[in-house]
Design a protein around this motif. Structure first.
Motif, PDB file in Angstrom:
ATOM      1  N   UNK A  11     -22.541  45.191 -65.840  1.00  0.00           N
ATOM      2  CA  UNK A  11     -21.175  44.767 -65.527  1.00  0.00           C
ATOM      3  C   UNK A  11     -20.402  45.896 -64.840  1.00  0.00           C
ATOM      4  N   UNK A  12     -20.556  47.129 -65.355  1.00  0.00           N
ATOM      5  CA  UNK A  12     -19.863  48.263 -64.754  1.00  0.00           C
ATOM      6  C   UNK A  12     -20.330  48.540 -63.337  1.00  0.00           C
ATOM      7  N   UNK A  13     -21.656  48.489 -63.131  1.00  0.00           N
ATOM      8  CA  UNK A  13     -22.208  48.705 -61.793  1.00  0.00           C
ATOM      9  C   UNK A  13     -21.735  47.625 -60.818  1.00  0.00           C
ATOM     10  N   UNK A  14     -21.823  46.357 -61.234  1.00  0.00           N
ATOM     11  CA  UNK A  14     -21.416  45.247 -60.365  1.00  0.00           C
ATOM     12  C   UNK A  14     -19.938  45.345 -60.012  1.00  0.00           C
ATOM     13  N   UNK A  15     -19.106  45.658 -61.014  1.00  0.00           N
ATOM     14  CA  UNK A  15     -17.672  45.782 -60.772  1.00  0.00           C
ATOM     15  C   UNK A  15     -17.349  46.912 -59.813  1.00  0.00           C
ATOM     16  N   UNK A  16     -18.037  48.038 -59.977  1.00  0.00           N
ATOM     17  CA  UNK A  16     -17.802  49.195 -59.105  1.00  0.00           C
ATOM     18  C   UNK A  16     -18.189  48.893 -57.668  1.00  0.00           C
ATOM     19  N   UNK A  17     -19.340  48.239 -57.477  1.00  0.00           N
ATOM     20  CA  UNK A  17     -19.802  47.905 -56.122  1.00  0.00           C
ATOM     21  C   UNK A  17     -18.854  46.905 -55.462  1.00  0.00           C
ATOM     22  N   UNK A  18     -18.446  45.870 -56.199  1.00  0.00           N
ATOM     23  CA  UNK A  18     -17.522  44.875 -55.646  1.00  0.00           C
ATOM     24  C   UNK A  18     -16.187  45.505 -55.276  1.00  0.00           C
ATOM     25  N   UNK A  19     -15.688  46.384 -56.147  1.00  0.00           N
ATOM     26  CA  UNK A  19     -14.419  47.066 -55.863  1.00  0.00           C
ATOM     27  C   UNK A  19     -14.535  47.941 -54.619  1.00  0.00           C
ATOM     28  N   UNK A  20     -15.640  48.691 -54.525  1.00  0.00           N
ATOM     29  CA  UNK A  20     -15.849  49.569 -53.368  1.00  0.00           C
ATOM     30  C   UNK A  20     -15.949  48.766 -52.074  1.00  0.00           C
ATOM     31  N   UNK A  21     -16.660  47.636 -52.122  1.00  0.00           N
ATOM     32  CA  UNK A  21     -16.785  46.784 -50.930  1.00  0.00           C
ATOM     33  C   UNK A  21     -15.444  46.184 -50.530  1.00  0.00           C
ATOM     34  N   UNK A  22     -14.651  45.769 -51.523  1.00  0.00           N
ATOM     35  CA  UNK A  22     -13.333  45.202 -51.232  1.00  0.00           C
ATOM     36  C   UNK A  22     -12.429  46.235 -50.570  1.00  0.00           C
ATOM     37  N   UNK A  23     -12.429  47.456 -51.104  1.00  0.00           N
ATOM     38  CA  UNK A  23     -11.614  48.525 -50.516  1.00  0.00           C
ATOM     39  C   UNK A  23     -12.075  48.804 -49.088  1.00  0.00           C
ATOM     40  N   UNK A  24     -13.394  48.869 -48.902  1.00  0.00           N
ATOM     41  CA  UNK A  24     -13.969  49.132 -47.581  1.00  0.00           C
ATOM     42  C   UNK A  24     -13.557  48.048 -46.588  1.00  0.00           C
ATOM     43  N   UNK A  25     -13.702  46.785 -46.992  1.00  0.00           N
ATOM     44  CA  UNK A  25     -13.389  45.668 -46.098  1.00  0.00           C
ATOM     45  C   UNK A  25     -11.897  45.574 -45.808  1.00  0.00           C
ATOM     46  N   UNK A  26     -11.065  45.824 -46.824  1.00  0.00           N
ATOM     47  CA  UNK A  26      -9.608  45.768 -46.628  1.00  0.00           C
ATOM     48  C   UNK A  26      -9.150  46.850 -45.662  1.00  0.00           C
ATOM     49  N   UNK A  27      -9.659  48.062 -45.849  1.00  0.00           N
ATOM     50  CA  UNK A  27      -9.276  49.160 -44.965  1.00  0.00           C
ATOM     51  C   UNK A  27      -9.798  48.932 -43.552  1.00  0.00           C
ATOM     52  N   UNK A  28     -10.999  48.357 -43.438  1.00  0.00           N
ATOM     53  CA  UNK A  28     -11.558  48.080 -42.118  1.00  0.00           C
ATOM     54  C   UNK A  28     -10.726  47.019 -41.406  1.00  0.00           C
ATOM     55  N   UNK A  29     -10.334  45.963 -42.148  1.00  0.00           N
ATOM     56  CA  UNK A  29      -9.520  44.899 -41.555  1.00  0.00           C
ATOM     57  C   UNK A  29      -8.147  45.436 -41.169  1.00  0.00           C
ATOM     58  N   UNK A  30      -7.585  46.321 -42.029  1.00  0.00           N
ATOM     59  CA  UNK A  30      -6.267  46.903 -41.750  1.00  0.00           C
ATOM     60  C   UNK A  30      -6.305  47.710 -40.457  1.00  0.00           C
ATOM     61  N   UNK A  31      -7.418  48.391 -40.228  1.00  0.00           N
ATOM     62  CA  UNK A  31      -7.556  49.191 -39.013  1.00  0.00           C
ATOM     63  C   UNK A  31      -7.867  48.355 -37.782  1.00  0.00           C
ATOM     64  N   UNK A  32      -8.294  47.093 -37.998  1.00  0.00           N
ATOM     65  CA  UNK A  32      -8.642  46.220 -36.890  1.00  0.00           C
ATOM     66  C   UNK A  32      -9.940  46.636 -36.217  1.00  0.00           C
ATOM     67  N   UNK A  33     -10.375  45.828 -35.264  1.00  0.00           N
ATOM     68  CA  UNK A  33     -11.594  46.157 -34.515  1.00  0.00           C
ATOM     69  C   UNK A  33     -11.330  47.379 -33.652  1.00  0.00           C
TER      70      UNK A  33
END
Length: 319
Positions: A11-33
């Motif tokens: 559960x801890x590993x899955x939560x950490x990976x999902x959180x990291x991916x969400x942060x990565x995707x949000x920051x990438x989207x915020x920066x745009x293409x």
């Protein structure tokens, strides 16, 4: 299958990976293409490595509290060695990804999108392959010898293929895709296809995405048996694999302009695979300590990188 993984660790590993991916995707989207700079890629690479090391430290602490310092040391070393091996082998993926991006002239601002989708696919496919491999080894011990022989042959093959660019023109998968899949010859932003139903036509971005997914599966077949030579615990195998894959996007942009400077690295990776294959074949005669394995892999890679920098590649004829 014997594993240290319990409900809380998974559960801890899955939560950490999902959180990291969400942060990565949000920051990438915020920066745009946009075109990823070397500085941006370097910071992201450091961040992913720091996250993996923090997870390793947390895992070491948790196991130490539950099973004692000796077990914690073993688990920590197995994770670190597995992570280093998978991270090193991932460099070969990146060189092929770079050739695919160049071959299809993927716009700089769209490369992030392709890599993110490719990484998400890689995590799912590798998880399936890891659990299948762990089940095979748990039920058929002789599969270790099969994996070892496969890695040995793959290492030899990689050595003789080093320095030669993949022949994309005659790649059977690529030829089949371009011959059977209706696609347009230009890019339309981040679109993977145009239209719908029978009139649907795919963009080159879709072709690149499919090729990256297939390439990663091929590389996973090489790299996953390598980590089973270090540990057969599916929790350590999967976590070290996933953390290595998570940093692929940042590593791609970090190494994109430096591929030629590390021209000898494929030879080092070939030696690493031969060493790991031999380690697996000798497992019932002599079990090489994990710390020794970590040291050997680190030294091989360090020497290869140092030699690459000390002896730059000769320019190709006509350049």
């Amino acid at each position: 299958m014997e594993t240290i993984g319990n409900l809380w660790l998974w559960a801890g590993f899955s939560g950490l990976v999902l959180l990291a991916l969400m942060v990565d995707l949000v920051l990438m989207r915020h920066g745009g293409a946009h075109k990823v700079t070397f500085k941006e890629a370097a910071w992201w690479s450091l961040g992913w490595v720091a996250l993996a090391l923090a997870f390793n430290a947390a895992l070491w602490w948790y196991v130490g509290q539950d099973a004692g310092p000796d077990e914690a040391r073993r688990v920590g070393l197995e994770f670190l060695t597995g992570y280093l091996v998978e991270k090193a082998l991932a460099v070969d993926n990146i060189f092929v990804f770079l050739m695919l991006m160049t071959y299809f002239a993927v716009p700089e601002e769209q490369r992030q999108r392709v890599l993110v989708i490719g990484i998400l696919l890689a995590i799912v496919l590798r998880a399936i392959l890891i659990f299948a491999g762990a089940a095979l080894i748990a039920n058929f011990h002789w599969m270790l010898y099969v994996f070892g022989a496969f890695l040995l042959l793959t290492g030899v093959k990689m050595w003789f293929a080093a320095g030669k660019e993949p022949d994309l023109e005659n790649n059977p998968v690529l030829r089949w895709l371009t011959g059977h899949v209706p696609f347009v010859r230009r890019y339309y932003g981040s679109a993977l296809w145009l239209g719908g139903g029978r009139r649907r036509k795919f963009t080159p971005l879709f072709i690149v995405l499919v090729m990256i997914g297939i390439t990663d599966v091929i590389f996973a077949v090489d790299s996953i048996p390598a980590i089973f030579a270090i540990t057969t615990d599916p929790f350590i195998v999967l976590t070290s694999n996933v953390f290595a894959v998570l940093g692929l996007r940042a590593m791609f942009f970090l190494l994109a302009g430096m591929a030629e400077r590390f021209h000898l690295l494929p030879y080092g990776l070939a030696v690493v695979l031969v060493f790991i294959g031999a380690k697996m074949l000798l497992i019932d005669l002599y079990k090489i300590p994990v710390l020794w394995s970590l040291g050997v892999v680190a030294v091989i890679l360090a020497i290869t990188v140092a030699l690459s920098l000390a002896r730059p590649a000769r320019p190709a004829a006509g350049h």
